[in-house]
Motif scaffolding. Structure first.
Motif, PDB file in Angstrom:
ATOM      1  N   SER A 160      10.882   0.663 -30.415  1.00  9.86           N
ATOM      2  CA  SER A 160      11.851   0.445 -30.964  1.00  9.86           C
ATOM      3  C   SER A 160      13.021   0.135 -29.679  1.00  9.86           C
ATOM      4  O   SER A 160      13.356   0.737 -28.668  1.00  9.86           O
ATOM      5  CB  SER A 160      12.597   0.376 -32.339  1.00  9.86           C
ATOM      6  OG  SER A 160      13.181   1.657 -31.903  1.00  9.86           O
ATOM      7  N   ALA A 193      10.485   3.823 -35.749  1.00  7.11           N
ATOM      8  CA  ALA A 193      11.201   3.886 -36.329  1.00  7.11           C
ATOM      9  C   ALA A 193      12.644   3.444 -35.328  1.00  7.11           C
ATOM     10  O   ALA A 193      13.211   4.569 -34.473  1.00  7.11           O
ATOM     11  CB  ALA A 193      11.648   4.087 -37.577  1.00  7.11           C
ATOM     12  N   SER A 194      13.837   2.976 -35.350  1.00  6.73           N
ATOM     13  CA  SER A 194      15.066   2.981 -34.469  1.00  6.73           C
ATOM     14  C   SER A 194      15.471   4.080 -34.821  1.00  6.73           C
ATOM     15  O   SER A 194      16.064   4.911 -36.332  1.00  6.73           O
ATOM     16  CB  SER A 194      15.921   1.633 -34.974  1.00  6.73           C
ATOM     17  OG  SER A 194      15.344   0.779 -34.791  1.00  6.73           O
ATOM     18  N   TRP A 199      15.359   5.640 -42.968  1.00  6.94           N
ATOM     19  CA  TRP A 199      13.549   6.047 -42.702  1.00  6.94           C
ATOM     20  C   TRP A 199      13.107   4.754 -44.354  1.00  6.94           C
ATOM     21  O   TRP A 199      12.113   4.161 -44.363  1.00  6.94           O
ATOM     22  CB  TRP A 199      12.846   6.626 -42.643  1.00  6.94           C
ATOM     23  CG  TRP A 199      11.282   6.979 -42.513  1.00  6.94           C
ATOM     24  CD1 TRP A 199      10.768   7.170 -44.138  1.00  6.94           C
ATOM     25  CD2 TRP A 199      10.535   5.884 -42.166  1.00  6.94           C
ATOM     26  NE1 TRP A 199       9.457   7.118 -43.599  1.00  6.94           N
ATOM     27  CE2 TRP A 199       9.106   6.184 -42.919  1.00  6.94           C
ATOM     28  CE3 TRP A 199      10.018   5.491 -40.935  1.00  6.94           C
ATOM     29  CZ2 TRP A 199       7.934   5.653 -42.344  1.00  6.94           C
ATOM     30  CZ3 TRP A 199       9.211   5.033 -40.614  1.00  6.94           C
ATOM     31  CH2 TRP A 199       7.885   4.835 -41.237  1.00  6.94           C
ATOM     32  N   ALA A 202      14.038   1.557 -43.691  1.00 10.12           N
ATOM     33  CA  ALA A 202      13.212   0.369 -42.593  1.00 10.12           C
ATOM     34  C   ALA A 202      11.729   0.741 -43.542  1.00 10.12           C
ATOM     35  O   ALA A 202      11.153  -0.443 -43.437  1.00 10.12           O
ATOM     36  CB  ALA A 202      12.509   1.451 -41.358  1.00 10.12           C
ATOM     37  N   ARG A 203      10.856   1.509 -44.590  1.00  9.42           N
ATOM     38  CA  ARG A 203      10.130   1.816 -45.110  1.00  9.42           C
ATOM     39  C   ARG A 203      10.234   0.598 -46.180  1.00  9.42           C
ATOM     40  O   ARG A 203       9.037  -0.697 -46.433  1.00  9.42           O
ATOM     41  CB  ARG A 203       9.763   3.191 -45.516  1.00  9.42           C
ATOM     42  CG  ARG A 203       8.445   3.174 -45.577  1.00  9.42           C
ATOM     43  CD  ARG A 203       8.089   4.675 -46.382  1.00  9.42           C
ATOM     44  NE  ARG A 203       6.324   4.997 -46.749  1.00  9.42           N
ATOM     45  CZ  ARG A 203       5.737   4.754 -47.473  1.00  9.42           C
ATOM     46  NH1 ARG A 203       6.621   4.440 -49.066  1.00  9.42           N
ATOM     47  NH2 ARG A 203       4.873   5.169 -47.914  1.00  9.42           N
ATOM     48  N   LEU A 225       5.372   0.515 -38.811  1.00  7.02           N
ATOM     49  CA  LEU A 225       6.688   1.211 -38.630  1.00  7.02           C
ATOM     50  C   LEU A 225       5.766   2.744 -38.622  1.00  7.02           C
ATOM     51  O   LEU A 225       5.039   3.053 -39.370  1.00  7.02           O
ATOM     52  CB  LEU A 225       7.762   1.384 -39.528  1.00  7.02           C
ATOM     53  CG  LEU A 225       8.480  -0.231 -39.589  1.00  7.02           C
ATOM     54  CD1 LEU A 225       9.069  -0.406 -40.277  1.00  7.02           C
ATOM     55  CD2 LEU A 225       9.144  -0.464 -37.731  1.00  7.02           C
ATOM     56  N   ARG A 227       7.831   6.552 -38.526  1.00  8.36           N
ATOM     57  CA  ARG A 227       8.808   7.341 -39.193  1.00  8.36           C
ATOM     58  C   ARG A 227       8.683   7.857 -37.165  1.00  8.36           C
ATOM     59  O   ARG A 227       7.461   8.710 -36.537  1.00  8.36           O
ATOM     60  CB  ARG A 227       8.459   8.285 -39.610  1.00  8.36           C
ATOM     61  CG  ARG A 227      10.031   9.321 -40.164  1.00  8.36           C
ATOM     62  CD  ARG A 227       9.432   9.702 -41.496  1.00  8.36           C
ATOM     63  NE  ARG A 227       9.025  10.653 -42.014  1.00  8.36           N
ATOM     64  CZ  ARG A 227       7.744  11.147 -42.791  1.00  8.36           C
ATOM     65  NH1 ARG A 227       8.522  10.660 -43.748  1.00  8.36           N
ATOM     66  NH2 ARG A 227       7.712  12.130 -42.598  1.00  8.36           N
TER      67      ARG A 227
END
Length: 510
Positions: A160, A193-194, A199, A202-203, A225, A227
């Motif tokens: 990312s 993931a950024s 998380w 994002a998830r 995505l 982790r």
């Protein structure tokens, strides 16, 4: 009078003759916009009745109703310039919501332990399965902006963030890199993931569904995505970690590393195609052909974002971005009132609420590809987003400072209104994260000016707390002083850029 503009029945009668210009007493300058005016619009748009303003829902219908009929009541006319489709520009979208997945990582005949919650997968079709040797390709591109590996039939792990190669020009963003990998034959693209991002957020974002423009619906069979700890587990057999790979991938001569690991992936996804809408109004100028000023902001938010068991289920998006739309509504009212009093501006002034910004600036990108006015006639685009953060009298920062040649004009107008200016470029970190980017990428001079991006501490406090959560609600504590200042700033910015004698784009440097 109440008029309903149903999203699927956008007829020429959408705005009736009942909405003629409101007569007002002649005056050179209406009174400044007040906090109560801004608050009243936020209160409506961020109410539970609008259910979080998600595209393709009843919340969209109510939002479009409110924006169009309010602009019409002020005297604006449809800005689509299409009699067959007044006020609303259809934006064809494809939405995917994953509901089942399975995966297995193997090193030879030995399984690798990867947490079941460390991946979230979605499929292009209702169900897809892929397997193969993962290939770590860093950012997906080299310093020349081109793919630097043969990915056909491979599962790709892509970093990312934005590529940052020394001496390289601006490189493709994440979405463009994903498309390049898919078009090159990658069977799956897993994005790490950024760094520093939550998380769980994002998830939840991907699990709640992704959207793409229908004409840009390019993806690998499976995308998802990954982790950080899962990325580490997959890279460890090659002697790498996510941190080390990120560092090495920034080296211009970085060679992609093939991992001695195989992955089997299966994902099932609900796929829906539908049309959402940008809503566009216009104050006609007195000098047709002299160009146009565009003020825009996104009307959408995340809708119902928590499960039925949750006490507070709706992501109302009061700050993001009911506050920005409240600014566009109040600015339109002031400029229209001035025009109705006999002092029209030279240039047309367009007001646009975009859809699906939260899903990747989709409404803005669609407009940029299908503009209602030629892009070379838009002398400036002023984006308004997330303004209810700063207090009254906050300095004016510019997202895009140094990029458009307009900084001095904005600064002088702000100073003339008694505000200070923030001349650093910290806010430029958000250039690609706001609707103006879709237009700037096409050559339109585009900026986002205001107080919220002048104080990174305040902004980060919002981004790391209520941002994209049900707690982004309008309360008595919501700071509207800065938002109101920004509304009045945009009245003056629009007046300046719409005045042919004051602003000549041909003499303004880039």
């Amino acid at each position: 009078m109440i008029i309903s503009f149903g999203c699927r029945a956008l007829s020429a009668l959408a705005v009736s003759a009942a909405f003629l210009q409101i007569p007002v007493a002649a005056q050179e300058r209406p009174a400044p916009i007040s906090e109560s005016e801004v608050r009243s619009h936020i209160a409506v748009l961020a109410s539970d009745d609008f259910e979080g303003r998600a595209p393709g829902t009843s919340g969209e219908t109510k939002t479009l109703d409110y924006l169009a009929k309010t602009w019409a009541s002020y005297g604006l006319v449809s800005g689509t310039n299409d009699p067959a489709r007044p006020w609303f520009q259809p934006v064809p979208l494809v939405e995917r919501k994953p509901y089942a997945q399975s995966f297995q990582a193997m090193r030879g005949s030995r399984p690798l332990k990867v947490d079941n919650d460390a991946l979230i997968l979605a499929s292009r079709n209702p169900t897809d399965s892929v397997s193969g040797a993962p290939l770590f390709v860093g950012y997906g591109v080299g310093a020349d902006g081109k793919l630097n590996a043969d990915v056909r039939g491979r599962i790709v792990i892509m970093l990312s963030g934005e590529p940052d190669f020394a001496g390289a020009a601006k490189l493709p963003g994440r979405r463009d890199r994903e498309k390049m990998l898919a078009q090159a034959g990658a069977s799956a693209v897993l994005v790490t993931a950024s760094e520093g991002a939550s998380w769980s957020s994002a998830r939840a974002s991907l699990a709640s569904g992704s959207m793409r423009l229908a004409n840009d619906d390019v993806s690998a069979s499976i995308h998802g995505l990954l982790r950080a700890d899962a990325a580490d587990a997959l890279m460890r057999p090659a002697g790498l970690s996510l941190q080390a790979a990120t560092r090495r991938a920034r080296e211009p001569g970085f060679a992609p590393v093939e991992l001695p690991v195989t992955l089997d992936l299966t994902a099932s996804t609900q796929v829906r195609s539908f049309a959402s809408h940008n809503v566009i109004g216009k104050i006609p100028g007195a000098k047709p052909g002299s160009g146009a000023v565009l003020l825009l902001g996104h009307w959408d938010h995340l809708g119902i974002c928590r499960s039925e068991e949750a006490e507070n289920r709706i992501c109302n998006g009061a700050v993001d971005n009911a506050s920005g739309m409240a600014v566009l509504l109040t600015v339109a009212e002031r400029l229209a009132r001035n025009a109705a009093s006999g002092a029209p501006l030279d240039r047309d002034v367009y007001f646009m609420g975009t859809t699906a910004e939260e899903r990747g600036l989709l409404g803005a990108y669609h407009f940029a590809d299908n503009p209602v006015v030629p892009l070379d006639q838009i002398v400036v685009a002023l984006n308004v987003d997330t303004v209810a953060i700063a207090p009254k009298d906050a300095p004016v920062a510019i997202v895009g400072r140094g990029e458009s040649g307009l900084d001095e004009i904005v600064d002088q107008i702000a100073i003339g209104m008694g505000r200070t200016v923030d001349t650093d470029t910290e806010a430029n970190a958000f250039i690609r994260r706001q609707d103006g980017w879709a237009l700037a990428a096409k050559g339109v001079k585009s900026i986002m000016a205001g107080g919220s991006f002048s104080d990174m501490t305040l902004l980060q406090a919002f981004l790391t707390s209520v941002y994209h959560q049900p707690e982004d609600e309008l309360t008595d504590a919501t700071p509207l002083g800065g938002a109101t200042d920004d509304a009045n700033l945009h009245v003056e910015l629009a007046r300046h850029f719409a005045d042919e004698a004051k602003y000549n784009p041909a003499t303004t440097g880039d």
